[in-house]
Motif scaffolding. Structure first.
Motif, mmCIF file in Angstrom:
data_model
loop_
_atom_site.group_PDB
_atom_site.id
_atom_site.type_symbol
_atom_site.label_atom_id
_atom_site.label_comp_id
_atom_site.label_asym_id
_atom_site.label_seq_id
_atom_site.Cartn_x
_atom_site.Cartn_y
_atom_site.Cartn_z
ATOM 1 N N LYS A 60 0.809 -1.218 0.000
ATOM 2 C CA LYS A 60 0.000 0.000 0.000
ATOM 3 C C LYS A 60 0.843 1.269 0.000
ATOM 4 N N LEU A 61 2.160 1.134 0.098
ATOM 5 C CA LEU A 61 3.004 2.315 0.253
ATOM 6 C C LEU A 61 2.877 3.262 -0.927
ATOM 7 N N LYS A 62 2.931 2.747 -2.149
ATOM 8 C CA LYS A 62 2.884 3.613 -3.325
ATOM 9 C C LYS A 62 1.562 4.368 -3.409
ATOM 10 N N SER A 63 0.441 3.681 -3.168
ATOM 11 C CA SER A 63 -0.862 4.337 -3.263
ATOM 12 C C SER A 63 -1.059 5.357 -2.143
ATOM 13 N N VAL A 64 -0.531 5.058 -0.948
ATOM 14 C CA VAL A 64 -0.665 5.991 0.167
ATOM 15 C C VAL A 64 0.177 7.240 -0.078
ATOM 16 N N MET A 65 1.399 7.067 -0.554
ATOM 17 C CA MET A 65 2.257 8.216 -0.845
ATOM 18 C C MET A 65 1.707 9.061 -1.984
ATOM 19 N N GLY A 209 -3.223 7.053 6.725
ATOM 20 C CA GLY A 209 -3.690 6.212 5.623
ATOM 21 C C GLY A 209 -4.525 7.006 4.637
ATOM 22 N N VAL A 210 -5.816 6.924 4.764
ATOM 23 C CA VAL A 210 -6.727 7.608 3.843
ATOM 24 C C VAL A 210 -7.001 9.017 4.348
ATOM 25 N N TYR A 211 -6.790 10.005 3.486
ATOM 26 C CA TYR A 211 -7.179 11.374 3.796
ATOM 27 C C TYR A 211 -7.527 12.083 2.495
ATOM 28 N N GLN A 212 -8.343 13.110 2.622
ATOM 29 C CA GLN A 212 -8.871 13.831 1.460
ATOM 30 C C GLN A 212 -8.113 15.138 1.296
ATOM 31 N N SER A 213 -7.508 15.352 0.101
ATOM 32 C CA SER A 213 -6.677 16.537 -0.121
ATOM 33 C C SER A 213 -7.050 17.271 -1.402
ATOM 34 N N THR A 214 -8.287 17.119 -1.854
ATOM 35 C CA THR A 214 -8.689 17.746 -3.124
ATOM 36 C C THR A 214 -9.764 18.806 -2.962
ATOM 37 N N ASN A 215 -10.592 18.708 -1.932
ATOM 38 C CA ASN A 215 -11.707 19.640 -1.778
ATOM 39 C C ASN A 215 -11.670 20.276 -0.392
ATOM 40 N N PRO A 216 -11.225 21.537 -0.298
ATOM 41 C CA PRO A 216 -11.162 22.198 1.018
ATOM 42 C C PRO A 216 -12.527 22.437 1.645
#
Length: 499
Positions: A60-65, A209-216
C-alpha cells in the motif's frame, strides 16, 4: 624560425626590487591556516515525508504516498525557508539539556495540578466521582498525557492509542477488523469493563492512511481517517491526537500530519546561546593575546617552512601564567594584548533570555534565575506563564480528556453521565496572608449583609461549611441553630432542697 633558434636559451625577465619584496604565501601554509574555518549553514529543502520501513504495508506504500499533492518543487523554487528535519534529527535534539528542559518543564506544568471532577445538580454522586478518580490513576491518564505533551514538544505530534476489548471478546490490537472499525462512544461498542489500557505511540511509528486533499470545502479535508501503525490499519477514532502548533495544510503531509515541534522552533535560539556561551568561555580562557615577533622571511617569500608552526606549537605548549617563556634576543620579541571583558556577562544573559522567551517559560521557572534589582519579583511573569499553560491545557487536552472520561464511564458504569464534568485545577496558589485577607474581606461583607437583613447567620454558616477552602469546611450544621437565641444556662441549685 630555424632549429637553432629553438635551442637557444631565452633570457629570463629581470625582476624589479618591488617584485622581489612582494609576499608569496605557500599553499601548504595557507591550507594549514584554513583548517579551522567554520562550516556554513545548510538549507533544508521541503521534501515528501517517507515513513520507516514497516510502518506502511509495502503493498500500500505507493498508493498511500500518491495522496500527497503538495507542490514541493514550487515551494522550494519560491525560496521556501526550510522543511521538516525528520524524527531522527529531532530525537537527537531531545538529548540536549536545553531542549529537554523546555519541553519537559512545560509538560510537567500542564499536568502538575491536573483536573478536578465535578458534578452538576443536587444528586449525590460522590461514589461515581471517587470511582472515576481511581480509574484515572489506574489507567495512568495523567502520566500518559504528560508524555503526549513531551512528544508534541520533541516531534510536533503526540498520540495515545485506546486499547479496548471488542464486542466479540477479542483484544482490538489482535483483531485487524476491529482496529480498522470506528470506536463509537456507545455501550454497544464499549461494554462495561472493556477498556484495557491507554498507550502512548511515538509519531515515527505512525503514518496517515486515507485522507482527502482535493476539496477544502469538505469536513475531512487533510484529516486522516485511518493511521498505519507498524503495518496495521487503525481507525482515527482509536488514536488521540495532541498537536499544539499546527502547520498550514500544504505542509501537513511533509510533516507527517504533525505540527512544529518546540525543538525546531527553539533551535536557532539554542544555537545562538551555545555559540555565545562557547565564545564567552573561549574569550575568558584566552583573553590575553600574545604576539610573537619572529623571523618569517622564508615563509613570506613563498617557501614551505614547517619550522614556523613548530615554533608556534612550542610557544603555546609553554605558554602559561606560571610558565617561563624564552625567546631569541636578536630575532624575536613578545607583545601581549588583553581583551576587555566588561559587558560579556550581559551578552551571555541576553542570549539565555532569548532562549527562554521562545518557549514562553519565565527564566525563574525554566532556569531558576531570579530577577535582580531592588524590589524585583517574578510573580507577574509566573502568572502570565500559568495563563499560557491553562490555554495549552484547554487547547490540546480538553477534547481528549472529555473522550477519555466518557470511555472510562462506559467501561466503569455502562453509561455516560452528562452531569459529570471536569475542570483544570488552577496552577497559581495564594499565600496564607492572601487567603487570610480574602477571608477577612468576606467576613466584613457577610456582617454588612446580616445587619441589613439580606442574609441570615445560618446562610453564612452553611456557606462556610460547604466551602472546601474554608477552615470551617465540613462544620456540622444544626436545623434549630439560632444566633439570636441565648444559650440555656443550668439552673442554680436550690439551697432549701440541699438542706
Amino acid at each position: 624560425m630555424s632549429i637553432f633558434d629553438f635551442f637557444k636559451r631565452r633570457a629570463e625577465p629581470i625582476a624589479t626590487p618591488a617584485e622581489k619584496e612582494r609576499m608569496r604565501i605557500n599553499s601548504m601554509v595557507l591550507a594549514k591556516a584554513m583548517e579551522t574555518t567554520n562550516p556554513s549553514l545548510k538549507r533544508v529543502d521541503l521534501v515528501p515525508y517517507e515513513p520507516p520501513a514497516g510502518v506502511v504495508p509495502a503493498a500500500k506504500l505507493k498508493s498511500v504516498m500518491a495522496m500527497d499533492s503538495t507542490p514541493y518543487d514550487y515551494l522550494n523554487l519560491t525560496g521556501f525557508s526550510g522543511g521538516f528535519p525528520g524524527y531522527p534529527y529531532l530525537a537527537d535534539l531531545s538529548q540536549r539539556a536545553e531542549y529537554r528542559k523546555m519541553v519537559s518543564r512545560l509538560a510537567e506544568e500542564m499536568t502538575r495540578k491536573w483536573i478536578e471532577i465535578k458534578t452538576v445538580g443536587d444528586d449525590d454522586k460522590s461514589e461515581k466521582v471517587a470511582q472515576l478518580n481511581d480509574a484515572l490513576k489506574r489507567y495512568k491518564v495523567r502520566e500518559l498525557f504528560r508524555q503526549a505533551a513531551e512528544d508534541d514538544g520533541y516531534f510536533g505530534r503526540g498520540q495515545i492509542y485506546i486499547e479496548v476489548t471488542a464486542p466479540r471478546g477479542t483484544i482490538a490490537s489482535d483483531d485487524p477488523a476491529e482496529l480498522a472499525s470506528p470506536l463509537f462512544l456507545a455501550k454497544e461498542k464499549i461494554a462495561k469493563g472493556s477498556l484495557v489500557a491507554l498507550r502512548k505511540v511515538e509519531a515515527v511509528w505512525t503514518y496517515p492512511g486515507v485522507y482527502q486533499s482535493t476539496n477544502p470545502l469538505k469536513a475531512d479535508y487533510y484529516k486522516p481517517q485511518e493511521w498505519f501503525v507498524m503495518g496495521q490499519s487503525v481507525h482515527h477514532s482509536r488514536m488521540l491526537m495532541f498537536v499544539s502548533r499546527e502547520v498550514p495544510d500544504m505542509l501537513k503531509a511533509a510533516y507527517n500530519f504533525g505540527g512544529l515541534s518546540l525543538s525546531q522552533i527553539a533551535e536557532p535560539y539554542v544555537n545562538n546561546w551555545l555559540r555565545t556561551r562557547n565564545s564567552v568561555g573561549d574569550l575568558v580562557h584566552s583573553f590575553s593575546l600574545s604576539i610573537l615577533k619572529t623571523n618569517m622571511q622564508s615563509t613570506l617569500s613563498g617557501a614551505a617552512d614547517p619550522s614556523l608552526f613548530l615554533r608556534a606549537d612550542l610557544f603555546n605548549q609553554v605558554r602559561d601564567n606560571r610558565g617561563l617563556m624564552m625567546v631569541d634576543k636578536d630575532s624575536e620579541e613578545i607583545d601581549q594584548i588583553n581583551t576587555p571583558l566588561s559587558g560579556v556577562n550581559e551578552l551571555q544573559a541576553q542570549a539565555q533570555e532569548q532562549m527562554a522567551s521562545v518557549s514562553s517559560i519565565p527564566l525563574v521557572v525554566l532556569l531558576g534565575i531570579t530577577p535582580s534589582g531592588l524590589n524585583a519579583s517574578s510573580d507577574g511573569e509566573i502568572r502570565v506563564f500559568y495563563d499560557y499553560v491553562k490555554g495549552q491545557q484547554e487547547s490540546i487536552y480538553q477534547d481528549n480528556l472529555k473522550k477519555v472520561l466518557d470511555i472510562i464511564q462506559l467501561s466503569e458504569f455502562g453509561e455516560i453521565d452528562p452531569d459529570i464534568t471536569f475542570e483544570f485545577v488552577p496552577l497559581y496558589e495564594m499565600s496564607k496572608k492572601e487567603l487570610s485577607e480574602i477571608r477577612k474581606a468576606d467576613a466584613d461583607t457577610d456582617a454588612v449583609y446580616i445587619d441589613h437583613g439580606v442574609l441570615g447567620p445560618e446562610d453564612v454558616r452553611e456557606r462556610l461549611a460547604s466551602d472546601p477552602d474554608s477552615p470551617y469546611h465540613a462544620l456540622e450544621l444544626s436545623d434549630d441553630f439560632d444566633a439570636d437565641e441565648e444559650p440555656e444556662k443550668d439552673a442554680p441549685d436550690d439551697p432549701a432542697g440541699s438542706s
